[in-house]
Design a protein around this motif. Structure first.
Motif, PDB file in Angstrom:
ATOM      1  N   PHE A  65       7.230   1.985   9.784  1.00  0.00           N
ATOM      2  CA  PHE A  65       8.368   2.322  10.638  1.00  0.00           C
ATOM      3  C   PHE A  65       9.019   1.075  11.238  1.00  0.00           C
ATOM      4  CE2 PHE A  65       6.307   6.592  10.960  1.00  0.00           C
ATOM      5  CZ  PHE A  65       7.371   7.317  10.439  1.00  0.00           C
ATOM      6  N   GLY A  66       8.216   0.060  11.518  1.00  0.00           N
ATOM      7  CA  GLY A  66       8.785  -1.188  12.016  1.00  0.00           C
ATOM      8  C   GLY A  66       9.663  -1.864  10.977  1.00  0.00           C
ATOM      9  N   PHE A  67       9.216  -1.850   9.725  1.00  0.00           N
ATOM     10  CA  PHE A  67      10.010  -2.447   8.649  1.00  0.00           C
ATOM     11  C   PHE A  67      11.304  -1.668   8.413  1.00  0.00           C
ATOM     12  CE2 PHE A  67      11.041  -2.626   4.073  1.00  0.00           C
ATOM     13  CZ  PHE A  67      11.316  -3.976   3.973  1.00  0.00           C
ATOM     14  N   VAL A  68      11.202  -0.345   8.411  1.00  0.00           N
ATOM     15  CA  VAL A  68      12.402   0.481   8.226  1.00  0.00           C
ATOM     16  C   VAL A  68      13.394   0.241   9.360  1.00  0.00           C
ATOM     17  CG1 VAL A  68      13.260   2.863   8.159  1.00  0.00           C
ATOM     18  CG2 VAL A  68      11.204   2.247   6.876  1.00  0.00           C
ATOM     19  N   ASN A  69      12.887   0.120  10.579  1.00  0.00           N
ATOM     20  CA  ASN A  69      13.767  -0.129  11.720  1.00  0.00           C
ATOM     21  C   ASN A  69      14.475  -1.482  11.596  1.00  0.00           C
ATOM     22  OD1 ASN A  69      14.688   0.377  14.598  1.00  0.00           O
ATOM     23  ND2 ASN A  69      13.525  -1.511  14.878  1.00  0.00           N
ATOM     24  N   GLN A  70      13.729  -2.504  11.154  1.00  0.00           N
ATOM     25  CA  GLN A  70      14.342  -3.818  10.980  1.00  0.00           C
ATOM     26  C   GLN A  70      15.408  -3.802   9.888  1.00  0.00           C
ATOM     27  OE1 GLN A  70      10.889  -6.513  10.512  1.00  0.00           O
ATOM     28  NE2 GLN A  70      11.638  -7.539  12.340  1.00  0.00           N
ATOM     29  N   MET A  71      15.137  -3.154   8.783  1.00  0.00           N
ATOM     30  CA  MET A  71      16.102  -3.117   7.690  1.00  0.00           C
ATOM     31  C   MET A  71      17.344  -2.324   8.076  1.00  0.00           C
ATOM     32  SD  MET A  71      14.811  -5.025   5.438  1.00  0.00           S
ATOM     33  CE  MET A  71      16.008  -4.712   4.155  1.00  0.00           C
ATOM     34  N   ALA A  72      17.155  -1.253   8.866  1.00  0.00           N
ATOM     35  CA  ALA A  72      18.296  -0.436   9.270  1.00  0.00           C
ATOM     36  C   ALA A  72      19.199  -1.164  10.254  1.00  0.00           C
ATOM     37  CB  ALA A  72      17.814   0.877   9.887  1.00  0.00           C
ATOM     38  N   PHE A  76       0.822  -1.213   0.000  1.00  0.00           N
ATOM     39  CA  PHE A  76       0.000   0.000   0.000  1.00  0.00           C
ATOM     40  C   PHE A  76       0.858   1.266   0.000  1.00  0.00           C
ATOM     41  CE2 PHE A  76       0.760  -1.215   4.388  1.00  0.00           C
ATOM     42  CZ  PHE A  76       1.144  -0.026   4.979  1.00  0.00           C
ATOM     43  N   VAL A  77       2.166   1.117   0.293  1.00  0.00           N
ATOM     44  CA  VAL A  77       3.043   2.292   0.287  1.00  0.00           C
ATOM     45  C   VAL A  77       3.094   2.922  -1.098  1.00  0.00           C
ATOM     46  CG1 VAL A  77       5.439   3.054   0.604  1.00  0.00           C
ATOM     47  CG2 VAL A  77       4.430   1.427   2.199  1.00  0.00           C
ATOM     48  N   SER A  78       3.043   2.093  -2.139  1.00  0.00           N
ATOM     49  CA  SER A  78       3.113   2.603  -3.506  1.00  0.00           C
ATOM     50  C   SER A  78       1.754   2.725  -4.179  1.00  0.00           C
ATOM     51  CB  SER A  78       4.004   1.685  -4.359  1.00  0.00           C
ATOM     52  OG  SER A  78       3.474   0.365  -4.376  1.00  0.00           O
ATOM     53  N   THR A  79       0.693   2.251  -3.544  1.00  0.00           N
ATOM     54  CA  THR A  79      -0.626   2.273  -4.198  1.00  0.00           C
ATOM     55  C   THR A  79      -1.646   3.144  -3.477  1.00  0.00           C
ATOM     56  OG1 THR A  79      -1.277   0.278  -2.980  1.00  0.00           O
ATOM     57  CG2 THR A  79      -0.296  -0.022  -5.166  1.00  0.00           C
ATOM     58  N   VAL A  80      -1.404   3.434  -2.220  1.00  0.00           N
ATOM     59  CA  VAL A  80      -2.361   4.217  -1.431  1.00  0.00           C
ATOM     60  C   VAL A  80      -1.673   5.488  -0.954  1.00  0.00           C
ATOM     61  CG1 VAL A  80      -3.875   4.230   0.593  1.00  0.00           C
ATOM     62  CG2 VAL A  80      -3.519   2.105  -0.693  1.00  0.00           C
ATOM     63  N   SER A  81      -2.335   6.600  -1.057  1.00  0.00           N
ATOM     64  CA  SER A  81      -1.782   7.864  -0.588  1.00  0.00           C
ATOM     65  C   SER A  81      -1.557   7.818   0.914  1.00  0.00           C
ATOM     66  CB  SER A  81      -2.735   9.015  -0.938  1.00  0.00           C
ATOM     67  OG  SER A  81      -2.277  10.227  -0.363  1.00  0.00           O
ATOM     68  N   TRP A  82      -0.435   8.417   1.357  1.00  0.00           N
ATOM     69  CA  TRP A  82      -0.113   8.357   2.791  1.00  0.00           C
ATOM     70  C   TRP A  82      -1.125   9.134   3.618  1.00  0.00           C
ATOM     71  CZ3 TRP A  82       1.021  12.892   5.388  1.00  0.00           C
ATOM     72  CH2 TRP A  82       1.315  14.007   4.601  1.00  0.00           C
ATOM     73  N   HIS A  83      -1.919  10.006   2.975  1.00  0.00           N
ATOM     74  CA  HIS A  83      -2.980  10.710   3.715  1.00  0.00           C
ATOM     75  C   HIS A  83      -4.054   9.738   4.196  1.00  0.00           C
ATOM     76  CE1 HIS A  83      -1.424  14.678   2.654  1.00  0.00           C
ATOM     77  NE2 HIS A  83      -1.295  14.247   1.397  1.00  0.00           N
ATOM     78  N   SER A  84      -4.157   8.577   3.517  1.00  0.00           N
ATOM     79  CA  SER A  84      -5.195   7.601   3.879  1.00  0.00           C
ATOM     80  C   SER A  84      -4.685   6.524   4.832  1.00  0.00           C
ATOM     81  CB  SER A  84      -5.735   6.937   2.596  1.00  0.00           C
ATOM     82  OG  SER A  84      -6.222   7.899   1.688  1.00  0.00           O
ATOM     83  N   TRP A  85      -3.418   6.571   5.198  1.00  0.00           N
ATOM     84  CA  TRP A  85      -2.875   5.544   6.089  1.00  0.00           C
ATOM     85  C   TRP A  85      -3.412   5.706   7.502  1.00  0.00           C
ATOM     86  CZ3 TRP A  85       3.095   5.516   4.789  1.00  0.00           C
ATOM     87  CH2 TRP A  85       3.255   5.154   3.442  1.00  0.00           C
ATOM     88  N   GLY A  86      -3.694   4.556   8.107  1.00  0.00           N
ATOM     89  CA  GLY A  86      -4.065   4.554   9.520  1.00  0.00           C
ATOM     90  C   GLY A  86      -2.834   4.389  10.405  1.00  0.00           C
ATOM     91  N   TRP A  87      -3.070   4.423  11.714  1.00  0.00           N
ATOM     92  CA  TRP A  87      -1.933   4.317  12.644  1.00  0.00           C
ATOM     93  C   TRP A  87      -1.256   2.954  12.522  1.00  0.00           C
ATOM     94  CZ3 TRP A  87      -1.973   0.453  16.246  1.00  0.00           C
ATOM     95  CH2 TRP A  87      -3.207  -0.167  16.513  1.00  0.00           C
ATOM     96  N   ASN A  88      -2.042   1.903  12.192  1.00  0.00           N
ATOM     97  CA  ASN A  88      -1.454   0.568  12.031  1.00  0.00           C
ATOM     98  C   ASN A  88      -0.518   0.523  10.825  1.00  0.00           C
ATOM     99  OD1 ASN A  88      -1.023  -2.123  12.646  1.00  0.00           O
ATOM    100  ND2 ASN A  88      -2.736  -2.820  11.383  1.00  0.00           N
TER     101      ASN A  88
END
Length: 383
Positions: A167-174, A149-161
């Motif tokens: 952010f959890g995925f970015v933290n794991q990759m970093a 959904f990062v590439s298909t849904v606008s971030w304005h429509s993202w919920g807290w989940n």
């Protein structure tokens, strides 16, 4: 979030299975960590010292594993340079020892390390390694599908989940590559890995023995007279890293002793008049050996005089006796370096006497005699 949960329910189910697997892996490390922490704090200070002597890495490795373990960690081995260095240098043997010493006493760790290098256990380790890398790649694919959904849904429509997932995925990759672990491993290779920078069974054992003695001495040292010694010892072990190890290996007082005028003069005399001076290098082989031997005897006599003076100053409780002792230690190291050079000359003379005589070989030997800096240049680095 709506697209993720309703359009790809199979990926959500698979992600839940992976999260459950990762949770139990972390739990298998976290519970022993809590158990050993509580047990360590309930011990008396002598019992703590004895415990650290036998199992030095329990409170060093388990908290780090509990905080950094991840199924995605196997992705780093897709990097062929990293994997080749780990396998070729034998880092896997070191990691096996560190993890095993966190679970078993040191006397059992030695037997376990030998067992892990046997022919019938190595294929099992290779299979487990391959399964771990494959599972990491499958987990990475699942996370990519979960985050489509990062590439298909606008971030304005993202919920807290959705934000938590990103952010959890970015933290794991970093945090896939543990910089502290790489630096700590490099420090251990430098100190214990030998000239070939490859781990052998004896060198791996030395790591556990060395840190067992260091942590044991720390627990029995001045910290036992301070307030809350057990808690301070625990904090020191949990936060132990490559920076702390480097502070143990290097000394400010020794740096001052190295820069002392008398030590610099002796080092210059060692290089110019004993090892690599023009007069010395132009001597025949046997004459040069006798010259270095006479210098060793002279340095021994001077060292005895300096030792007697330091002992006299220590008995008189002279203020700067500590610095004088450090200077004496540097003089002793220079003498040991000269003795090592003498051993190299003697070994070279024996090899030359056993070698077949030919004009080309004699020319090569003459070149080695005249240019010892080229053939033994590493000694200059030690000086």
């Amino acid at each position: 979030h709506w697209c993720m949960t309703h359009e790809r329910p199979h990926e959500l189910l698979f992600q839940k299975l992976l999260v459950t697997l990762e949770f139990f892996v972390i739990l298998s490390v976290f519970l022993p960590c809590v158990f050993h922490t509580v047990r360590f704090l309930r011990m008396t200070q002598p019992e703590k010292a004895k415990f650290l002597l036998g199992r030095p890495f329990v409170l060093v490795m388990l908290p780090k594993l509990a905080g950094t373990i991840s199924v995605l960690r196997g992705v780093v081995f897709v990097n062929m340079s990293f994997m080749t260095r780990t396998v070729k240098r034998g880092d896997h043997a070191l990691y096996n020892m560190l993890i095993a010493s966190a679970w078993f006493p040191r006397k059992h760790t030695r037997d376990l390390t030998k067992m892990l290098r046997t022919d019938y256990v190595i294929p099992v380790q290779v299979c487990m390694f391959a399964i771990g890398v494959l599972l990491a790649l499958v987990t990475l694919r699942s996370k990519f599908n979960m985050l489509y959904f990062v590439s298909t849904v606008s971030w304005h429509s993202w919920g807290w989940n959705s934000w938590l997932l990103v952010f959890g995925f970015v933290n794991q990759m970093a945090s896939l590559i543990d910089i502290d672990a790489c630096e700590f491993t490099r420090m251990l290779v430098l100190k214990f890995g030998g000239k070939d920078a490859h781990w052998s069974d004896d060198e791996v054992k030395l790591v556990s023995q060395y840190f067992g003695l260091v942590f044991n001495r720390f627990a029995k040292g001045r910290i036992k007279d301070k307030k809350n010694p057990g808690l301070k010892t625990l904090v020191a072990l949990v936060t132990f890293n490559s920076d702390r190890l480097q502070s143990l290996l290097l000394s400010d007082r020794r740096q001052q002793a190295i820069q002392a005028k008398v030590v610099r003069q002796r080092r210059r005399d060692l290089i110019e008049n004993c090892m690599f001076g023009r007069t010395t290098t132009s001597m025949p082989s046997q004459e040069r050996i006798l010259h270095v031997r006479a210098k060793i005897e002279e340095w021994n006599r001077n060292l005895w005089d300096d030792t007697a003076q330091c002992l006299w100053d220590a008995a008189a409780r002279k203020e700067d006796v500590d610095q004088d002792i450090m200077v004496l230690a540097e003089k002793t190291r220079l003498l040991a370096l000269l003795q090592a050079h003498f051993a190299d000359l003697h070994s070279q003379s024996v090899d030359d006497s056993n070698a077949p005589s030919s004009s080309e070989e004699s020319e090569g030997d003459d070149f080695n005699e005249v240019s010892p800096v080229t053939s033994k240049g590493f000694v200059l680095c030690d000086v």
